[in-house]
Design an enzyme around this catalytic site. Structure first.
Site, PDB file in Angstrom:
ATOM      1  N   HIS A 115      66.198  60.166  16.082  1.00  0.00           N
ATOM      2  CA  HIS A 115      64.972  59.445  16.431  1.00  0.00           C
ATOM      3  C   HIS A 115      64.285  58.869  15.191  1.00  0.00           C
ATOM      4  O   HIS A 115      63.426  58.005  15.315  1.00  0.00           O
ATOM      5  CB  HIS A 115      64.024  60.405  17.151  1.00  0.00           C
ATOM      6  CG  HIS A 115      63.395  59.869  18.395  1.00  0.00           C
ATOM      7  ND1 HIS A 115      63.749  58.693  19.017  1.00  0.00           N
ATOM      8  CD2 HIS A 115      62.390  60.379  19.159  1.00  0.00           C
ATOM      9  CE1 HIS A 115      63.011  58.516  20.095  1.00  0.00           C
ATOM     10  NE2 HIS A 115      62.166  59.518  20.199  1.00  0.00           N
ATOM     11  N   ASN A 155      55.556  59.348  20.429  1.00  0.00           N
ATOM     12  CA  ASN A 155      54.923  58.894  21.668  1.00  0.00           C
ATOM     13  C   ASN A 155      53.543  58.280  21.467  1.00  0.00           C
ATOM     14  O   ASN A 155      52.993  57.689  22.391  1.00  0.00           O
ATOM     15  CB  ASN A 155      54.835  60.040  22.675  1.00  0.00           C
ATOM     16  CG  ASN A 155      56.207  60.522  23.098  1.00  0.00           C
ATOM     17  OD1 ASN A 155      57.233  59.977  22.692  1.00  0.00           O
ATOM     18  ND2 ASN A 155      56.241  61.553  23.915  1.00  0.00           N
TER      19      ASN A 155
END
Length: 181
Positions: free
Chosen positions: A19, A62
């Site tokens: 990620h 997020n």
């Protein structure tokens, strides 16, 4: 001014995860010419050189949009380029686009929610295996690590070209569809 954002998660726990390939490419782009202009109001590590800004949000993936919005509101760049991992591309594939949907990427969704989707994207394939959350937060395999330096070097060349050019030209020249594994 151009703002280049690399998406990832802060802290050493996530440093070498799939990620974080956006963070890795920002680190590869950053050289000694850049000055650290980070501030708590930007919610990220921010580096500036001439009319170029490099950003690594420290908000966790997020909430990346919070950091991007803060920098966008302050500096008002004419152009934003976001670099991120993509589960739907094979490992090492690279695609370039402007706008479009988040494709399920929560960092992109966060940015889209706060500033819209009128920005350029560099999508770097990480492949997909098993549970998506566990996979993106997992470290690269030994085989993937063997190719990581060349992917980051290629990405650096592509982004440096993108800074001077347009997304369509760079997409024609640098898109890799098949990946390296």
């Amino acid at each position: 001014m151009t703002l280049i954002v690399g998406l990832g998660n802060p802290t050493s726990k996530y440093e070498n995860t799939r990620h974080n390939i956006g963070f890795m490419l920002i680190d590869a782009l950053k050289n000694s010419n850049f000055t650290d202009v980070s501030s708590s109001k930007f919610q990220g590590e921010l580096f500036k050189y001439s009319n170029l800004l490099l950003l690594k949000p420290t908000t966790f993936m997020n909430l990346s949009g919070n950091s991007v919005k803060a920098v966008n509101d302050f500096y008002k760049p004419e152009r934003i380029i976001v670099i991120h991992d993509d589960l739907d591309l094979p490992f090492g594939a690279m695609k370039f686009k402007k706008g479009g949907s988040s494709g399920g990427h929560n960092g992109i969704r966060s940015i889209d929610t706060l500033i819209g989707n009128d920005y350029e994207r560099v999508r770097i394939g990480i492949g997909r295996s098993g549970n998506a959350a566990n996979f993106v937060l997992g470290e690269f395999s030994p085989e993937e690590k063997e190719h990581l330096a060349e992917i980051l070097e290629y990405g650096t060349q592509a982004v440096n070209e993108l800074i001077k050019s347009d997304i369509e030209s760079v997409a024609q020249k640098f898109t890799i569809k098949k990946g390296v594994l």
